[in-house]
Design a protein around this motif. Structure first.
Motif, PDB file in Angstrom:
ATOM      1  N   VAL A 106     103.975  37.725 -28.394  1.00  0.00           N
ATOM      2  CA  VAL A 106     102.786  38.198 -29.110  1.00  0.00           C
ATOM      3  C   VAL A 106     102.149  37.068 -29.895  1.00  0.00           C
ATOM      4  CG1 VAL A 106     101.995  39.757 -30.941  1.00  0.00           C
ATOM      5  CG2 VAL A 106     103.629  40.573 -29.232  1.00  0.00           C
ATOM      6  N   PHE A 107     102.964  36.237 -30.537  1.00  0.00           N
ATOM      7  CA  PHE A 107     102.432  35.134 -31.336  1.00  0.00           C
ATOM      8  C   PHE A 107     101.697  34.128 -30.452  1.00  0.00           C
ATOM      9  CE2 PHE A 107     102.373  31.449 -34.059  1.00  0.00           C
ATOM     10  CZ  PHE A 107     102.306  31.976 -35.344  1.00  0.00           C
ATOM     11  N   ILE A 108     102.287  33.780 -29.316  1.00  0.00           N
ATOM     12  CA  ILE A 108     101.650  32.822 -28.399  1.00  0.00           C
ATOM     13  C   ILE A 108     100.373  33.411 -27.810  1.00  0.00           C
ATOM     14  CG2 ILE A 108     101.926  31.612 -26.208  1.00  0.00           C
ATOM     15  CD1 ILE A 108     104.871  31.252 -26.873  1.00  0.00           C
ATOM     16  N   ASP A 109     100.394  34.721 -27.517  1.00  0.00           N
ATOM     17  CA  ASP A 109      99.214  35.376 -26.947  1.00  0.00           C
ATOM     18  C   ASP A 109      98.022  35.291 -27.893  1.00  0.00           C
ATOM     19  OD1 ASP A 109      97.815  37.319 -25.094  1.00  0.00           O
ATOM     20  OD2 ASP A 109      97.891  38.521 -26.928  1.00  0.00           O
ATOM     21  N   ALA A 110      98.300  35.278 -29.198  1.00  0.00           N
ATOM     22  CA  ALA A 110      97.209  35.259 -30.175  1.00  0.00           C
ATOM     23  C   ALA A 110      96.615  33.873 -30.386  1.00  0.00           C
ATOM     24  CB  ALA A 110      97.709  35.792 -31.515  1.00  0.00           C
ATOM     25  N   LEU A 111      97.249  32.829 -29.870  1.00  0.00           N
ATOM     26  CA  LEU A 111      96.798  31.468 -30.143  1.00  0.00           C
ATOM     27  C   LEU A 111      95.518  31.088 -29.412  1.00  0.00           C
ATOM     28  CD1 LEU A 111     100.197  29.518 -30.118  1.00  0.00           C
ATOM     29  CD2 LEU A 111      98.770  30.053 -32.102  1.00  0.00           C
ATOM     30  N   GLY A 129      93.218  36.396 -34.625  1.00  0.00           N
ATOM     31  CA  GLY A 129      94.631  36.529 -34.318  1.00  0.00           C
ATOM     32  C   GLY A 129      95.503  36.901 -35.498  1.00  0.00           C
ATOM     33  N   THR A 130      94.896  37.264 -36.644  1.00  0.00           N
ATOM     34  CA  THR A 130      95.691  37.540 -37.849  1.00  0.00           C
ATOM     35  C   THR A 130      96.697  38.651 -37.636  1.00  0.00           C
ATOM     36  OG1 THR A 130      93.862  36.824 -39.254  1.00  0.00           O
ATOM     37  CG2 THR A 130      95.563  38.186 -40.270  1.00  0.00           C
ATOM     38  N   VAL A 131      96.222  39.779 -37.120  1.00  0.00           N
ATOM     39  CA  VAL A 131      97.124  40.921 -36.935  1.00  0.00           C
ATOM     40  C   VAL A 131      98.221  40.617 -35.919  1.00  0.00           C
ATOM     41  CG1 VAL A 131      97.273  43.339 -36.221  1.00  0.00           C
ATOM     42  CG2 VAL A 131      95.350  42.571 -37.636  1.00  0.00           C
ATOM     43  N   PRO A 132      97.888  40.063 -34.720  1.00  0.00           N
ATOM     44  CA  PRO A 132      98.978  39.700 -33.803  1.00  0.00           C
ATOM     45  C   PRO A 132      99.929  38.660 -34.377  1.00  0.00           C
ATOM     46  CG  PRO A 132      96.889  39.779 -32.638  1.00  0.00           C
ATOM     47  CD  PRO A 132      96.577  39.902 -34.081  1.00  0.00           C
ATOM     48  N   TYR A 133      99.406  37.706 -35.177  1.00  0.00           N
ATOM     49  CA  TYR A 133     100.300  36.740 -35.819  1.00  0.00           C
ATOM     50  C   TYR A 133     101.334  37.459 -36.675  1.00  0.00           C
ATOM     51  CZ  TYR A 133      97.128  32.904 -34.589  1.00  0.00           C
ATOM     52  OH  TYR A 133      96.382  31.979 -33.901  1.00  0.00           O
ATOM     53  N   CYS A 134     100.846  38.377 -37.502  1.00  0.00           N
ATOM     54  CA  CYS A 134     101.750  39.091 -38.415  1.00  0.00           C
ATOM     55  C   CYS A 134     102.744  39.955 -37.649  1.00  0.00           C
ATOM     56  CB  CYS A 134     100.939  39.960 -39.377  1.00  0.00           C
ATOM     57  SG  CYS A 134      99.915  39.017 -40.533  1.00  0.00           S
ATOM     58  N   ILE A 135     102.277  40.650 -36.619  1.00  0.00           N
ATOM     59  CA  ILE A 135     103.179  41.490 -35.839  1.00  0.00           C
ATOM     60  C   ILE A 135     104.200  40.638 -35.098  1.00  0.00           C
ATOM     61  CG2 ILE A 135     103.299  43.105 -33.905  1.00  0.00           C
ATOM     62  CD1 ILE A 135     100.565  44.149 -34.796  1.00  0.00           C
TER      63      ILE A 135
END
Length: 470
Positions: A35-40, A156-162
Motif C-alpha cells: 500500500v505504501f509503495i502504491d501511494a508513491l 497519498g496521505t491516507v494510503p501512507y498512513c494505512i
C-alpha cells in the motif's frame, strides 16, 4: 504496544499461538509495504473512499452510543467518534484542500510527538535514552515527509498512513511471535527481576484457583467489593498551599504553590491481600526550582535511599487521603505477591527512574499479567486478542506507557494508565451491544405489559355481569 500486549495476554496465551502471530505479522507487513509503495506514484489503486466510509460509519456509531460509557470511557468514545468523523470528512473533501489539511495535521502530530520524545530523552537521560532519541528523529522525519507535497502532492496521505499502520502492526506481531516462542516468564513484567520469582508466580496454587464470575461489568467495583486499588495524590490535591494554575503541567508533572514550593504528588497500590506498594524518599528531597532540573536526570548520582510505607491507613493518616482511586477486579494476587517480594528488597529511590509512580505501574503490570486469560478462561481464543486490540483504552494505555518510559512515570500518568488498563482488564459492554440489550429488554417489558393488560381485560370481561335484556 508489544510489551503491553504481552502483559495483558500473558506468555502462555501467546506462546501457544506464536506461529499464527508470526504468519499474520508477515502478511500485514507485506500488505502495508504494498500500500505504501502504491501511494508513491500518485496513481492510487487503494480505495481511499472506502476507508472514508468505514471511518464515517464507525465514528457515527461510536457517537451514537458514547453516552452509554462510564466516566473517562464516555469522553474517550466522544473523542474517538469526533476524530473519525472529521477524518472521514477530510477524506471526502479530497482535492478540495482535504488531503492538504489532513497531511498538515498528521505531519504536525508526528513532529510534535518526536520533539517531545527527543526533549524528554535529552533532559531525563534514562538508561536507554539514545534508543528513544533515534525513534524520535525517525518520527520527525516521517512528519516532515507527510507535510511536504513530494511525490504525490498530498493525495497519498491516507494510503501512507494505512500502509504505515499495517507495517507497524505486522512488525509488532512478528516481534511478539518471535519473542514468546521460547519464553518461560514475561520480560515485559519482570524485566530485571529474577526468573525464579516469575516461575514461582506461575506455579502458585492461587494463580490457578482465581476464577472470575463474569467477563464484563457495567461499572467499577463497589466499595465493599474486593479489588486492587491504585491510590493517587495529584500534585494540586496534595499541595499544602494554594497552587498556581498551569494547565497540563500541574496535572502530569508538578504544581507550584504561591510560595514557589513544588509538589509532584504521590501514587500507591493496595491489594485486599495486604500488599501496599508506596515508595518514598527516606529523606525529603529539596524540590526548589534551582535543584529540580538537576534531579530530573535518571542517572545514578541522583539515587537516594528510599522507604516503603507500611499501609494506606498509616500513610493517609500521617498525610492526607488520596485524591483519586482506581479499582480493578481482574488481577492476580500470586503474581503481585511474587513481584513484591523481589521488588521491595531494593529501597533505592530516584525521582524519575525509580519513584512512587514507576513502582506502582510496575506492580500493576505484574498484577494484570495474563488478564485476558483469566477473563475468558478456556474461551480465551482469538476473540480475546481481537477484542483487546479494538478496545480504544488499550491504545491509550500504550501511548501513556510510551511517554512514561521515555520521560518519567508521574502520578498523573499513572492515574491515566490505571484507568485505561481497568477498562481492558475489567471490560465494559460494547456500546452498541449495550444499547441493543437495553432496547431488547424494553421490548420484552413492553410485550409482557401488553400480555398482562390483555389477560386482565379477558378476566374482567368474563367476570362482569351479563348485559341486561331489553
Amino acid at each position: 504496544m508489544v510489551k503491553l500486549m504481552m502483559i495483558l495476554l500473558g506468555v502462555d496465551y501467546l506462546r501457544n499461538r506464536w506461529r499464527s502471530l508470526t504468519v499474520t505479522g508477515w502478511l500485514l507487513l507485506a500488505v502495508g509495504i504494498g500500500v505504501f509503495i502504491d501511494a508513491l506514484d500518485g496513481a492510487l489503486g487503494f480505495p481511499v473512499a472506502f476507508v472514508g466510509w468505514l471511518l464515517l460509519i464507525e465514528g457515527a456509531l461510536t457517537l451514537s452510543v458514547a453516552w452509554a460509557g462510564v466516566g473517562g470511557q464516555r469522553r474517550l468514545r466522544y473523542a474517538k467518534g469526533i476524530a473519525f468523523v472529521l477524518t472521514a470528512a477530510l477524506i471526502f473533501e479530497g482535492d478540495h484542500h482535504g488531503h492538504f489539511i489532513l497531511s498538515i495535521l498528521i505531519g504536525l502530530a508526528f513532529i510534535f510527538d518526536g520533539l517531545l520524545q527527543a526533549t524528554s530523552a535529552l533532559v531525563v537521560r534514562y538508561r536507554r535514552y539514545r534508543v528513544a532519541l533515534g525513534f524520535a528523529i525517525f518520527e520527525i522525519v516521517l512528519g516532515i515527509f507527510m507535510i511536504q507535497p513530494y511525490p504525490t502532492h498530498y493525495k497519498g496521505t491516507v494510503p501512507y498512513c494505512i500502509g504505515a499502520f499495517f507495517i507497524f502492526a505486522g512488525w509488532n506481531l512478528i516481534m511478539i511471535g518471535m519473542r514468546v516462542r521460547k519464553l518461560t516468564s514475561n520480560p515485559a513484567v519482570w524485566g530485571d527481576a529474577s526468573a525464579e520469582a516469575a516461575s514461582v508466580a506461575d506455579k502458585a496454587p492461587d494463580n490457578e484457583a482465581r476464577v472470575l464470575q463474569a467477563s464484563e461489568w457495567d461499572g467499577p467495583p463497589a466499595d465493599n467489593e474486593p479489588a486492587l486499588t491504585v491510590h493517587v495524590w495529584t500534585p494540586v490535591g496534595s499541595s499544602k498551599a494554594e497552587t498556581q494554575w498551569h494547565p497540563i503541567v500541574d496535572r502530569y508533572i508538578a504544581a507550584v504553590d504561591r510560595n514557589g514550593v513544588i509538589s509532584t504528588g504521590h501514587a500507591a497500590l493496595e491489594s485486599p491481600e495486604g500488599i501496599y506498594v508506596s515508595l518514598y524518599p527516606a529523606v525529603e528531597i529539596d524540590r526548589s526550582p534551582d535543584d529540580f532540573a538537576r534531579l530530573l536526570r535518571a542517572t545514578r548520582e541522583n539515587d537516594v535511599p528510599g522507604v516503603f510505607q507500611p499501609s494506606y491507613a498509616i500513610e493517609s493518616k500521617a498525610w492526607c487521603p488520596s485524591t483519586v482511586r482506581v479499582r480493578i477486579r481482574n488481577y492476580d494476587p500470586a503474581r503481585l505477591d511474587s513481584f513484591w517480594r523481589n521488588y521491595r528488597a531494593d529501597t533505592t529511590y530516584n525521582l524519575t527512574h525509580r519513584n512512587c509512580s514507576s513502582s506502582v505501574s510496575r506492580a500493576l503490570d505484574a498484577a494484570l499479567e495474563g488478564a485476558a486469560g483469566r477473563l475468558y478462561g478456556s474461551r480465551a481464543g482469538w476473540g480475546a486478542l481481537v477484542r483487546m486490540i479494538v478496545t480504544p483504552e488499550l491504545w491509550v494505555a500504550a501511548q501513556i506507557r510510551k511517554r512514561a518510559v521515555t520521560m518519567a512515570w508521574t502520578p498523573g500518568l499513572t492515574l491515566d494508565y490505571a484507568r485505561a488498563l481497568s477498562m481492558v482488564a475489567d471490560p465494559r459492554p460494547y456500546g452498541w451491544l449495550k444499547v441493543a440489550r437495553m432496547a431488547l429488554t424494553k421490548m420484552r417489558k413492553s410485550r409482557r405489559a401488553w400480555r398482562e393488560e390483555g389477560a386482565l381485560a379477558q378476566n374482567g370481561g368474563s367476570n362482569a355481569d351479563p348485559p341486561a335484556r331489553v
